[in-house]
Write a protein that holds these residues in place. Structure first.
Motif, PDB file in Angstrom:
ATOM      1  N   ALA A 100       0.752   9.992  -9.426  1.00 24.88           N
ATOM      2  CA  ALA A 100      -0.011   9.516 -10.581  1.00 24.88           C
ATOM      3  C   ALA A 100      -0.846   8.302 -10.206  1.00 24.88           C
ATOM      4  O   ALA A 100      -1.984   8.144 -10.667  1.00 24.88           O
ATOM      5  CB  ALA A 100       0.941   9.168 -11.729  1.00 24.88           C
ATOM      6  N   GLY A 145      -3.812   9.567  -8.273  1.00 21.85           N
ATOM      7  CA  GLY A 145      -4.790  10.209  -9.148  1.00 21.85           C
ATOM      8  C   GLY A 145      -5.425   9.277 -10.158  1.00 21.85           C
ATOM      9  O   GLY A 145      -6.273   9.709 -10.946  1.00 21.85           O
ATOM     10  N   CYS A 185      -4.305   8.099 -12.837  1.00 20.44           N
ATOM     11  CA  CYS A 185      -4.098   8.619 -14.191  1.00 20.44           C
ATOM     12  C   CYS A 185      -4.237   7.518 -15.237  1.00 20.44           C
ATOM     13  O   CYS A 185      -4.929   7.678 -16.245  1.00 20.44           O
ATOM     14  CB  CYS A 185      -2.726   9.269 -14.302  1.00 20.44           C
ATOM     15  SG  CYS A 185      -2.476  10.678 -13.205  1.00 20.44           S
ATOM     16  N   HIS A 195      -6.811   7.135 -18.433  1.00 15.34           N
ATOM     17  CA  HIS A 195      -6.135   7.522 -19.672  1.00 15.34           C
ATOM     18  C   HIS A 195      -5.556   6.336 -20.435  1.00 15.34           C
ATOM     19  O   HIS A 195      -4.655   6.512 -21.262  1.00 15.34           O
ATOM     20  CB  HIS A 195      -5.035   8.549 -19.369  1.00 15.34           C
ATOM     21  CG  HIS A 195      -5.571   9.909 -19.020  1.00 15.34           C
ATOM     22  ND1 HIS A 195      -5.906  10.850 -19.979  1.00 15.34           N
ATOM     23  CD2 HIS A 195      -5.875  10.463 -17.820  1.00 15.34           C
ATOM     24  CE1 HIS A 195      -6.369  11.938 -19.376  1.00 15.34           C
ATOM     25  NE2 HIS A 195      -6.358  11.731 -18.070  1.00 15.34           N
ATOM     26  N   ASN A 204      -1.487   5.213 -20.639  1.00 16.55           N
ATOM     27  CA  ASN A 204      -1.613   6.678 -20.654  1.00 16.55           C
ATOM     28  C   ASN A 204      -1.761   7.285 -22.050  1.00 16.55           C
ATOM     29  O   ASN A 204      -1.591   8.495 -22.214  1.00 16.55           O
ATOM     30  CB  ASN A 204      -0.421   7.335 -19.940  1.00 16.55           C
ATOM     31  CG  ASN A 204      -0.491   7.183 -18.430  1.00 16.55           C
ATOM     32  OD1 ASN A 204      -1.563   7.037 -17.867  1.00 16.55           O
ATOM     33  ND2 ASN A 204       0.663   7.204 -17.780  1.00 16.55           N
ATOM     34  N   THR A 211     -10.849  10.060 -23.368  1.00 18.65           N
ATOM     35  CA  THR A 211      -9.721  10.588 -22.611  1.00 18.65           C
ATOM     36  C   THR A 211      -8.527  10.841 -23.525  1.00 18.65           C
ATOM     37  O   THR A 211      -8.392  10.247 -24.585  1.00 18.65           O
ATOM     38  CB  THR A 211      -9.321   9.636 -21.478  1.00 18.65           C
ATOM     39  OG1 THR A 211      -8.993   8.346 -22.024  1.00 18.65           O
ATOM     40  CG2 THR A 211     -10.449   9.478 -20.486  1.00 18.65           C
ATOM     41  N   ILE A 213      -1.711  11.347 -22.500  1.00 14.59           N
ATOM     42  CA  ILE A 213      -0.902  12.156 -21.581  1.00 14.59           C
ATOM     43  C   ILE A 213       0.550  11.661 -21.541  1.00 14.59           C
ATOM     44  O   ILE A 213       1.275  11.938 -20.574  1.00 14.59           O
ATOM     45  CB  ILE A 213      -1.500  12.205 -20.162  1.00 14.59           C
ATOM     46  CG1 ILE A 213      -1.680  10.803 -19.583  1.00 14.59           C
ATOM     47  CG2 ILE A 213      -2.818  12.964 -20.161  1.00 14.59           C
ATOM     48  CD1 ILE A 213      -2.053  10.800 -18.093  1.00 14.59           C
ATOM     49  N   MET A 224      -4.525  21.512 -14.738  1.00 12.83           N
ATOM     50  CA  MET A 224      -4.832  20.857 -13.467  1.00 12.83           C
ATOM     51  C   MET A 224      -5.595  21.770 -12.514  1.00 12.83           C
ATOM     52  O   MET A 224      -6.446  21.302 -11.751  1.00 12.83           O
ATOM     53  CB  MET A 224      -3.527  20.404 -12.801  1.00 12.83           C
ATOM     54  CG  MET A 224      -2.775  19.324 -13.561  1.00 12.83           C
ATOM     55  SD  MET A 224      -3.608  17.719 -13.571  1.00 12.83           S
ATOM     56  CE  MET A 224      -3.299  17.171 -11.893  1.00 12.83           C
ATOM     57  N   PHE A 253     -12.785  15.280 -16.534  1.00 11.65           N
ATOM     58  CA  PHE A 253     -11.434  15.392 -16.006  1.00 11.65           C
ATOM     59  C   PHE A 253     -11.569  16.178 -14.703  1.00 11.65           C
ATOM     60  O   PHE A 253     -11.914  17.369 -14.722  1.00 11.65           O
ATOM     61  CB  PHE A 253     -10.537  16.135 -16.995  1.00 11.65           C
ATOM     62  CG  PHE A 253      -9.159  16.431 -16.495  1.00 11.65           C
ATOM     63  CD1 PHE A 253      -8.253  15.401 -16.293  1.00 11.65           C
ATOM     64  CD2 PHE A 253      -8.754  17.729 -16.216  1.00 11.65           C
ATOM     65  CE1 PHE A 253      -6.974  15.670 -15.821  1.00 11.65           C
ATOM     66  CE2 PHE A 253      -7.476  18.003 -15.755  1.00 11.65           C
ATOM     67  CZ  PHE A 253      -6.586  16.965 -15.550  1.00 11.65           C
ATOM     68  N   LEU A 284       4.412  15.574 -10.306  1.00 15.44           N
ATOM     69  CA  LEU A 284       3.570  14.826 -11.239  1.00 15.44           C
ATOM     70  C   LEU A 284       3.950  15.156 -12.682  1.00 15.44           C
ATOM     71  O   LEU A 284       4.031  14.265 -13.536  1.00 15.44           O
ATOM     72  CB  LEU A 284       2.097  15.160 -10.979  1.00 15.44           C
ATOM     73  CG  LEU A 284       1.063  14.453 -11.869  1.00 15.44           C
ATOM     74  CD1 LEU A 284       1.188  12.941 -11.754  1.00 15.44           C
ATOM     75  CD2 LEU A 284      -0.343  14.904 -11.492  1.00 15.44           C
ATOM     76  N   LEU A 334       5.305  12.442 -15.571  1.00 16.90           N
ATOM     77  CA  LEU A 334       4.648  12.261 -16.873  1.00 16.90           C
ATOM     78  C   LEU A 334       5.581  12.611 -18.024  1.00 16.90           C
ATOM     79  O   LEU A 334       5.617  11.908 -19.045  1.00 16.90           O
ATOM     80  CB  LEU A 334       3.379  13.118 -16.936  1.00 16.90           C
ATOM     81  CG  LEU A 334       2.235  12.692 -16.005  1.00 16.90           C
ATOM     82  CD1 LEU A 334       1.091  13.691 -16.074  1.00 16.90           C
ATOM     83  CD2 LEU A 334       1.735  11.296 -16.343  1.00 16.90           C
ATOM     84  N   LEU A 359      -5.786  14.983  -5.393  1.00 18.20           N
ATOM     85  CA  LEU A 359      -5.525  14.040  -6.482  1.00 18.20           C
ATOM     86  C   LEU A 359      -6.360  12.764  -6.373  1.00 18.20           C
ATOM     87  O   LEU A 359      -6.699  12.147  -7.379  1.00 18.20           O
ATOM     88  CB  LEU A 359      -4.036  13.693  -6.526  1.00 18.20           C
ATOM     89  CG  LEU A 359      -3.131  14.726  -7.197  1.00 18.20           C
ATOM     90  CD1 LEU A 359      -1.664  14.336  -7.057  1.00 18.20           C
ATOM     91  CD2 LEU A 359      -3.490  14.889  -8.668  1.00 18.20           C
TER      92      LEU A 359
END
Length: 432
Positions: free
Chosen positions: A54, A57, A59, A63, A71, A86, A89, A109, A124, A140, A144, A202
């Motif tokens: 994460a 990436g 994230c 996010h 997130n 966004t 998540i 993904m 994205f 991943l 999450l 990623l």
């Protein structure tokens, strides 16, 4: 019936048939939500691995909105066709991905389609995420889904017609999406393959650092990683096309990714600073080394040229006396932190302007943005902060200052119509 009426009639039937065929071909089914009492079983090692992925990436960078919980989404991405927000998540069932099975997560993904069957906009970067291996996607997902659920519903994405018709992304995917994990190259080293997997998957470096075509697909071939645009900033080339006065060595790359600073190149600013702060700086050293090996392979081997010492010394010899307007502005606004001669050491680092890539770039946008707003969010606090001069210098003064730096520190020809470009960027960034 006349011949023209027949032609028009059959033409209409053909158009309708094509539209219907497109709708049928692009239709994606909804994946059933997880049961309300569904439980997950993830190992601590899998969750820990997922956290590292994460971070890779970024994230949380995309996010998490300013002031929002991690997130939960809501970060506004301005594009020429409107605004994309966004998504949440976190594993909240109502507003996040708490009802998503792994199959739904994997489809998003790899194929850019959410649990409900709606196409995701390629802001994205699923075109890169699709290259991730199954075991990493599963890790991943484990991370999450193991985080605290937070109830927050971001604003709805608002794009102009026809870009608000998500079904149209089906055609875009046919052109620019190649689903599936990234294969290894047998002729390359283990570090190169590892670096390629991280950068092209990623890490999605090309999403910012590659130019786009008229359909906003990433250019490939010799244009791959050759420089792009991200959030109004120029993302410089990661290849031999980089305008940097010194070649990026493997150690330069590792230092920059780890700390946000390279003595031979400068400090991370703009969108790159949080990418390092929230992502790259948290990766294992071996991964950073692998990324550096891969990126260095895009740079041709050249004979040894100038060094940081010689470039700095040359720049100091070229500095004009204070009779110059540019030199006076530099003395008053910049010299305390950026002069290379001996002097009081300020908090943080003192980047060399003679080595600053932005002063060697064809476009002045990054340099203008830094002078207007400074660096308020460095990649790490130890680098120090740079004040902005938006309210201290007018457009003409910033243009004079920047062209002075470009000529006397970078040895480059002045940017043309620079004051007008400063005015434009001042207006564009006024509310930000």
């Amino acid at each position: 019936m006349s011949k023209m009426k027949k032609i028009v009639g059959w033409g209409g039937v053909t158009v309708i048939a094509v539209v219907v065929a497109g709708v049928v071909a692009s239709w994606q089914p909804e994946i059933a939500p997880l049961a309300a009492d569904a439980t997950h079983s993830f190992s601590e090692a899998q969750i820990a691995r997922g956290k590292t992925l994460a971070d890779l990436g970024d994230c949380a960078v995309c996010h998490t909105r300013a002031g929002g919980e991690r997130n939960t989404g809501g970060l506004a991405m301005e594009i020429p066709f409107g605004t994309i927000y966004t998504t949440n998540i976190t594993p909240d069932v109502e507003t996040g991905i708490g009802s998503w099975s792994y199959a739904a997560f994997e489809r998003a993904m790899r194929h850019g389609v959410d649990r409900q069957g709606r196409y995701l906009y390629p802001a994205f970067p699923y075109t890169a995420f699709t290259r991730t291996r199954d075991d990493d996607l599963q890790a991943l997902y484990a991370y999450l889904m193991s985080q605290p659920p937070v109830k927050y519903r971001p604003p709805a994405t608002d794009l102009h017609f026809p870009f608000n018709i998500r079904q149209g992304i089906f055609a875009w995917n046919l052109l620019f999406l190649t689903p599936g994990a990234m294969p290894e190259q047998a002729t390359q080293s283990a570090d190169w393959n590892r670096g390629a997997y991280l950068v092209e998957g990623l890490g999605h470096c090309s999403a910012c650092h590659s130019p786009r075509n008229v359909l906003f697909g990433e250019k490939t071939g010799g244009e791959h990683l050759a420089g792009g645009v991200a959030e109004g900033w120029t993302a410089p080339a990661l290849t031999g096309r980089s305008p940097a006065p010194l070649a990026w060595t493997q150690q330069d790359l590792v230092d920059f990714m780890r700390t946000g600073y390279s003595a031979n190149h400068g400090v991370a600013a703009g969108p790159m600073a949080p990418v390092i702060e929230e992502g790259l700086s948290r990766l294992p050293q071996a991964d950073l080394q692998a990324i550096a090996v891969y990126l260095r392979s895009y740079h041709p081997e050249t004979a040894a040229g100038a060094t940081a010492t010689t470039l700095n010394a040359q720049a100091e010899r070229q500095v004009e006396p204070l009779s110059s307007a540019g030199a006076r502005l530099f003395s008053g606004a910049c010299m305390a932190c950026h002069a290379q001669e001996k002097g009081a050491q300020m908090a943080g680092v003192r980047p060399s302007l003679a080595l600053n890539t932005n002063l060697f770039a064809d476009a002045p946008d990054n340099a203008i943005r830094v002078v207007l707003d400074g660096i308020q969010r460095p990649a790490n606090a130890e680098l120090g902060y740079m004040p902005g001069f938006r309210h201290n210098l007018n457009d003409a003064q910033i243009a004079i200052l920047l062209n002075y730096l470009r000529q006397h520190y970078a040895g480059q020809a002045p940017w043309s119509e620079l004051a007008a470009q400063v005015s434009r960027l001042r207006a564009e960034t006024a509310q930000k």
